[in-house]
Design a protein around this motif. Structure first.
Motif, PDB file in Angstrom:
ATOM      1  N   ALA A  27       0.823  -1.215   0.000  1.00  0.00           N
ATOM      2  CA  ALA A  27       0.000   0.000   0.000  1.00  0.00           C
ATOM      3  C   ALA A  27       0.853   1.258   0.000  1.00  0.00           C
ATOM      4  O   ALA A  27       0.447   2.286  -0.548  1.00  0.00           O
ATOM      5  N   LEU A  28       2.045   1.203   0.594  1.00  0.00           N
ATOM      6  CA  LEU A  28       2.921   2.378   0.608  1.00  0.00           C
ATOM      7  C   LEU A  28       3.274   2.825  -0.812  1.00  0.00           C
ATOM      8  O   LEU A  28       3.383   4.015  -1.084  1.00  0.00           O
ATOM      9  N   PRO A  32       0.663   7.525  -3.524  1.00  0.00           N
ATOM     10  CA  PRO A  32       0.504   8.674  -4.435  1.00  0.00           C
ATOM     11  C   PRO A  32      -0.638   8.502  -5.427  1.00  0.00           C
ATOM     12  O   PRO A  32      -1.374   9.444  -5.706  1.00  0.00           O
ATOM     13  N   MET A  33      -0.802   7.279  -5.936  1.00  0.00           N
ATOM     14  CA  MET A  33      -1.875   7.043  -6.894  1.00  0.00           C
ATOM     15  C   MET A  33      -3.242   7.220  -6.232  1.00  0.00           C
ATOM     16  O   MET A  33      -4.141   7.837  -6.810  1.00  0.00           O
ATOM     17  N   MET A  34      -3.398   6.709  -5.021  1.00  0.00           N
ATOM     18  CA  MET A  34      -4.679   6.844  -4.335  1.00  0.00           C
ATOM     19  C   MET A  34      -4.963   8.307  -4.005  1.00  0.00           C
ATOM     20  O   MET A  34      -6.092   8.765  -4.136  1.00  0.00           O
ATOM     21  N   ALA A  35      -3.949   9.044  -3.577  1.00  0.00           N
ATOM     22  CA  ALA A  35      -4.145  10.464  -3.287  1.00  0.00           C
ATOM     23  C   ALA A  35      -4.501  11.224  -4.553  1.00  0.00           C
ATOM     24  O   ALA A  35      -5.418  12.057  -4.553  1.00  0.00           O
ATOM     25  N   PHE A  36      -3.810  10.931  -5.634  1.00  0.00           N
ATOM     26  CA  PHE A  36      -4.039  11.626  -6.907  1.00  0.00           C
ATOM     27  C   PHE A  36      -5.425  11.321  -7.461  1.00  0.00           C
ATOM     28  O   PHE A  36      -6.167  12.213  -7.844  1.00  0.00           O
ATOM     29  N   THR A  37      -5.792  10.040  -7.494  1.00  0.00           N
ATOM     30  CA  THR A  37      -7.089   9.683  -8.066  1.00  0.00           C
ATOM     31  C   THR A  37      -8.243  10.070  -7.161  1.00  0.00           C
ATOM     32  O   THR A  37      -9.327  10.360  -7.640  1.00  0.00           O
ATOM     33  N   LEU A  84      -2.413  17.439  -1.690  1.00  0.00           N
ATOM     34  CA  LEU A  84      -2.021  16.079  -2.062  1.00  0.00           C
ATOM     35  C   LEU A  84      -0.616  15.743  -1.562  1.00  0.00           C
ATOM     36  O   LEU A  84      -0.354  14.614  -1.148  1.00  0.00           O
ATOM     37  N   ALA A  85       0.275  16.715  -1.591  1.00  0.00           N
ATOM     38  CA  ALA A  85       1.639  16.490  -1.107  1.00  0.00           C
ATOM     39  C   ALA A  85       1.635  16.211   0.395  1.00  0.00           C
ATOM     40  O   ALA A  85       2.294  15.280   0.866  1.00  0.00           O
ATOM     41  N   VAL A  86       0.885  17.012   1.144  1.00  0.00           N
ATOM     42  CA  VAL A  86       0.795  16.813   2.597  1.00  0.00           C
ATOM     43  C   VAL A  86       0.141  15.472   2.905  1.00  0.00           C
ATOM     44  O   VAL A  86       0.597  14.724   3.777  1.00  0.00           O
ATOM     45  N   LEU A  87      -0.921  15.145   2.179  1.00  0.00           N
ATOM     46  CA  LEU A  87      -1.604  13.867   2.382  1.00  0.00           C
ATOM     47  C   LEU A  87      -0.665  12.699   2.096  1.00  0.00           C
ATOM     48  O   LEU A  87      -0.594  11.743   2.861  1.00  0.00           O
ATOM     49  N   THR A  88       0.091  12.786   1.014  1.00  0.00           N
ATOM     50  CA  THR A  88       1.016  11.714   0.642  1.00  0.00           C
ATOM     51  C   THR A  88       2.105  11.531   1.694  1.00  0.00           C
ATOM     52  O   THR A  88       2.382  10.411   2.119  1.00  0.00           O
ATOM     53  N   VAL A  89       2.708  12.627   2.115  1.00  0.00           N
ATOM     54  CA  VAL A  89       3.772  12.536   3.129  1.00  0.00           C
ATOM     55  C   VAL A  89       3.207  11.986   4.439  1.00  0.00           C
ATOM     56  O   VAL A  89       3.820  11.131   5.095  1.00  0.00           O
ATOM     57  N   PHE A  90       2.022  12.456   4.826  1.00  0.00           N
ATOM     58  CA  PHE A  90       1.393  11.977   6.052  1.00  0.00           C
ATOM     59  C   PHE A  90       1.125  10.472   5.977  1.00  0.00           C
ATOM     60  O   PHE A  90       1.448   9.725   6.909  1.00  0.00           O
ATOM     61  N   LEU A  91       0.546  10.014   4.865  1.00  0.00           N
ATOM     62  CA  LEU A  91       0.234   8.593   4.734  1.00  0.00           C
ATOM     63  C   LEU A  91       1.497   7.742   4.657  1.00  0.00           C
ATOM     64  O   LEU A  91       1.530   6.626   5.185  1.00  0.00           O
TER      65      LEU A  91
END
Length: 196
Positions: A27-28, A32-37, A84-91
């Motif tokens: 999942a890691l 990015p794909m999940m955040a983007f889509t 999206l960048a913050v969400l990706t880094v957080f996840l």
């Protein structure tokens, strides 16, 4: 030697922990794909199409975008938007910490399967898990603060980030208590082994 009921349970839990760890690591790479889509509102629709196709329930659509292309584009596109960048880094941070917690759980279960649960390594594993819980709690708190500043509203208090802060803080404290218990049990066991 026959396994005890605790060892049988530990064996089942170890298998479940390993499966969860593998899924977590996979999942890691998809974060990015999940955040983007998800920002385009297509994640649920795309996921259902993909599952339907994989299980043969539906024919391949005429316009079927390639999983690899979307993955590659999302890795580049996710950094263009602050949210999206913050969400990706957080996840990624939370996912990495979760992977470390699962690995520490596997290590503890391994010692239980060997029949030697009261060792210092378990205390260290619990301490590492506590640190990871505190890191997740801190990351959620920082994301909550970022939400307050960005949206100039208290609405971020209604998100899962607000829930992550106390839950992982309490989880970290619980792991610290368990670490102290394992450390004390290991010391008592070592003293008893010396007296015999």
């Amino acid at each position: 030697m026959a396994q005890t009921s605790v060892q049988k349970l530990a064996q089942v839990l170890r298998v479940l922990v390993i499966i969860t760890l593998v899924c977590n690591i996979l999942a890691l790479f998809l974060v990015p794909m999940m955040a983007f889509t998800s920002s385009a509102g297509e994640v649920v629709h795309w996921g259902m199409d993909e599952l339907s196709y994989l299980f043969g329930l539906e024919p391949v659509p005429d316009i079927y975008y390639c999983f690899d292309l979307v993955l590659l584009l999302s890795w580049a596109a996710v950094w263009r938007d602050a949210y999206l960048a913050v969400l990706t880094v957080f996840l990624w941070a939370c996912g990495t910490c979760t992977a470390v917690i699962l690995w520490q759980a596997k290590r503890v279960l391994d010692t239980i399967l060997k029949g030697t649960p009261f060792v210092m390594d378990n205390a260290k594993s619990m301490r590492r898990a506590a640190i990871c819980c505190f890191l997740i709690s801190g990351a959620a708190f920082l994301r909550l603060i970022w939400g307050f500043v960005t949206y100039k509203s208290i609405l971020p208090l209604l998100t899962y980030n607000a829930l992550f802060v106390p839950i992982f803080l309490m989880g970290g404290l619980l792991f610290l208590v368990m670490s102290a218990l394992f450390r004390q049990a290991a010391q008592i066991k070592a003293e008893n082994d010396l007296t015999i």
